[in-house]
Scaffold this motif. Sequence first.
Motif, mmCIF file in Angstrom:
data_model
loop_
_atom_site.group_PDB
_atom_site.id
_atom_site.type_symbol
_atom_site.label_atom_id
_atom_site.label_comp_id
_atom_site.label_asym_id
_atom_site.label_seq_id
_atom_site.Cartn_x
_atom_site.Cartn_y
_atom_site.Cartn_z
ATOM 1 N N TRP A 66 -120.215 -114.445 6.422
ATOM 2 C CA TRP A 66 -121.110 -115.528 6.845
ATOM 3 C C TRP A 66 -121.007 -116.758 5.939
ATOM 4 N N PHE A 67 -120.270 -116.664 4.837
ATOM 5 C CA PHE A 67 -120.034 -117.839 4.001
ATOM 6 C C PHE A 67 -118.874 -118.634 4.604
ATOM 7 N N THR A 68 -119.107 -119.922 4.842
ATOM 8 C CA THR A 68 -118.195 -120.711 5.671
ATOM 9 C C THR A 68 -117.574 -121.866 4.889
ATOM 10 N N MET A 69 -116.336 -122.201 5.227
ATOM 11 C CA MET A 69 -115.687 -123.395 4.699
ATOM 12 C C MET A 69 -116.324 -124.638 5.322
ATOM 13 N N ASN A 70 -116.063 -125.800 4.721
ATOM 14 C CA ASN A 70 -116.587 -127.033 5.327
ATOM 15 C C ASN A 70 -115.469 -128.005 5.683
ATOM 16 N N THR A 71 -114.259 -127.468 5.842
ATOM 17 C CA THR A 71 -113.126 -128.235 6.353
ATOM 18 C C THR A 71 -112.535 -127.482 7.537
ATOM 19 N N VAL A 72 -112.223 -128.178 8.624
ATOM 20 C CA VAL A 72 -111.707 -127.504 9.815
ATOM 21 C C VAL A 72 -110.348 -126.879 9.513
ATOM 22 N N VAL A 73 -110.045 -125.770 10.206
ATOM 23 C CA VAL A 73 -108.860 -124.976 9.862
ATOM 24 C C VAL A 73 -107.562 -125.736 10.093
ATOM 25 N N ALA A 101 -104.320 -118.475 14.435
ATOM 26 C CA ALA A 101 -103.862 -118.362 15.825
ATOM 27 C C ALA A 101 -102.831 -117.248 15.974
ATOM 28 N N GLU A 102 -101.926 -117.138 15.009
ATOM 29 C CA GLU A 102 -100.916 -116.076 15.073
ATOM 30 C C GLU A 102 -101.550 -114.703 14.898
ATOM 31 N N ARG A 103 -102.523 -114.601 14.003
ATOM 32 C CA ARG A 103 -103.220 -113.320 13.808
ATOM 33 C C ARG A 103 -104.000 -112.931 15.059
ATOM 34 N N GLU A 109 -107.310 -110.556 16.354
ATOM 35 C CA GLU A 109 -108.430 -111.074 15.573
ATOM 36 C C GLU A 109 -109.067 -112.263 16.288
ATOM 37 N N GLU A 110 -110.264 -112.617 15.845
ATOM 38 C CA GLU A 110 -111.014 -113.703 16.487
ATOM 39 C C GLU A 110 -110.238 -115.011 16.409
ATOM 40 N N PRO A 111 -109.983 -115.659 17.546
ATOM 41 C CA PRO A 111 -109.273 -116.943 17.514
ATOM 42 C C PRO A 111 -110.204 -118.073 17.096
ATOM 43 N N LEU A 112 -109.627 -119.102 16.519
ATOM 44 C CA LEU A 112 -110.355 -120.317 16.184
ATOM 45 C C LEU A 112 -109.508 -121.505 16.596
ATOM 46 N N GLY A 113 -110.138 -122.542 17.104
ATOM 47 C CA GLY A 113 -109.421 -123.765 17.427
ATOM 48 C C GLY A 113 -109.175 -124.581 16.173
#
Length: 663
Positions: A66-73, A101-103, A109-113
Amino acid sequence: MTGLPTDPQPLTVAVIGTGPRGLSVLERLAVRLREMPAPRRRLRVYAIDAVEVGAGRVWRTDQQDWFTMNTVVGQVTMYSGEPDDGPARPGAGPSLGQWIAERARTHGEEPLGPNDYASRLRYGQYLRSVYRTIAEHLPEEAELIPVRDRIVRARPRPGGGYDLLREGDPAPLAVDRLVLATGHPRNEPDPFEREMLGFAAGRPGVHYLCGDSAADLDLGPDTIPPGTTVGILGMGLSFYDVMVALTLGRGGTFTSLPDGSLRYEPSGREPHIVAGSRSGLPIPARGKNQKEPHYSHRALFLTPHAVEQARKRRLAETGSARLDFDEDVLPLLLRELDHVYWTAHVTARDGREAGERFADRHATVLLAGGDPAEVLREAGLDGIPALDLHRLARPFGDRHFPDLQSFRTELLEVMRRDLEEADLGNSEGPLKAALDVLRDIRNVVREAVDYGGLRPSSHQEAFLRRFLPVNALLSAGPPRYRVRQLMALVEAGVVEVAGPATSYTVDEEAGGFRVASPRVAGSARTAQVLIDARIPTPDLRRDTSPLVRALLADGLVSEYVVEDAVHGERFETGGLAVTRAPFHVVDAAGRVRTDLYALGIPTEHTRWFTQVGSSRPGMRTLFYRDADAIAADLLAGAPEEPSSDGRALVGAAPGAPAEGGRA
């Protein structure tokens, strides 16, 4: 590099700290090794970390998700080149977004844009994959040896290099060159912290938690039972981490509502949170990302040339090339923000071509030193409020509120308006587009302030005490959904914000910590637990690391001190003194140690904003260049050019006379 693969004595390098900064040096070492012609001398590299080799402490892979980065992937990479048709390898590997995306494709695994935010856990996993890729693609005459241990002392060897003494092994590691990339410090308590810790000692159920990464804070139910009132000091990025750990981490859930807001469903295991800060405003949201990873703002006003010209003027006027931040830097920076702000307004209203025409005319007037008021009036902008950083960072000003409810109502309205601006984006939305310039322009600000570039008094008062708090609040916010979660928690009564100028004191009679805003009647609360949600500021003299203390005691490192004889000013920065690239450490005698390097957070205050944790795809960022400078010097062994008396002129601003500073 000289020598043959069969040389009996390899060049031995140690990198202490394998978070992003240490890993970046390893990556560039690997690239340079593969590019060097044979024959090559053998190389042995120790990758040393006390927590997790290849990820470090802050990004370690055993933390909660639940600890999150603050820069988009899509804007994060640890590779110094983009992927090609070959395998992922140093110099040609995927960004964090591409790796995710490859993972998702290969492991389910959960995709992210590309404009989504990853957890710190996931970034740590990415860092580990980068480390493995480095190890797998080293040339055969190089070896990478992971060492999971704490180094407690670096003892100089008579012939050069160091014996590294380990906490968990009596056998020292002998190395020729040493790189310090030790990351965020843990500091000894300051007077306020000592008072809070002393008060909590011996009082069952009363706790004070010093500032640290939220993943390293004791936030479990043994320390913070359900229903406990918890005070939180500071409402920056770490505040959101603590908030999430005490809500989502306790089993609470958020439900989306038709209007896009959230509702919080408590689990019953949460504490009651009372937060506060100087401004009374939680750090606002980052704007929706609309920029490509390789986007770079083209500065028109605060440029390297403008900084250089300002130095020349100061030198001619005063005999010192050091700048005054308020007079020489801030006006140019504000002009940069204003230009983007007004241009975005015209573009949003009238289209791109109209925006470009306005931008050309507006910039022409400003560059000529003219008054832009007429340009704004003709563009129909005179009725729009001007950009005011101080008002944005201190929206409640010096006002007083008759009760907590009235403050809460206004706070939520301020947050709603900010979210509306964030939803417009960091390119199309005038406000967030302008504030994003604060991030884009950092490298030029560094040219103005690094290595004693400002007068000591200006650095302390104007830059550190006035500008940086505003800059941090407005330029480095969390994802928008985090702010929506906070609003839901406030509306559910799980979180209270005390108000502006929050004070934190001990209450002997109540047996707890008193959290209150002098500007909000009825805001006082008694907390059994007080958490400092501010990341510790690097300070060489307060760092509790055994290695740092030993380096200081042995005279191998020194504090960066700016002495300005022209103005009669002195500033003890708390930063570790290093030369310019490749960042050799300067010892207590003022000598450059060409076999000892320091990079990243330990050098904060000598350099500015060293906490950057990644590079950006397709860009030759400063993060990349810093690592490459060290890698090149490690392999070449070129010494830093000393001054005529053998001392390093690391305190001198560019263009400043030699007396400008010392370490």
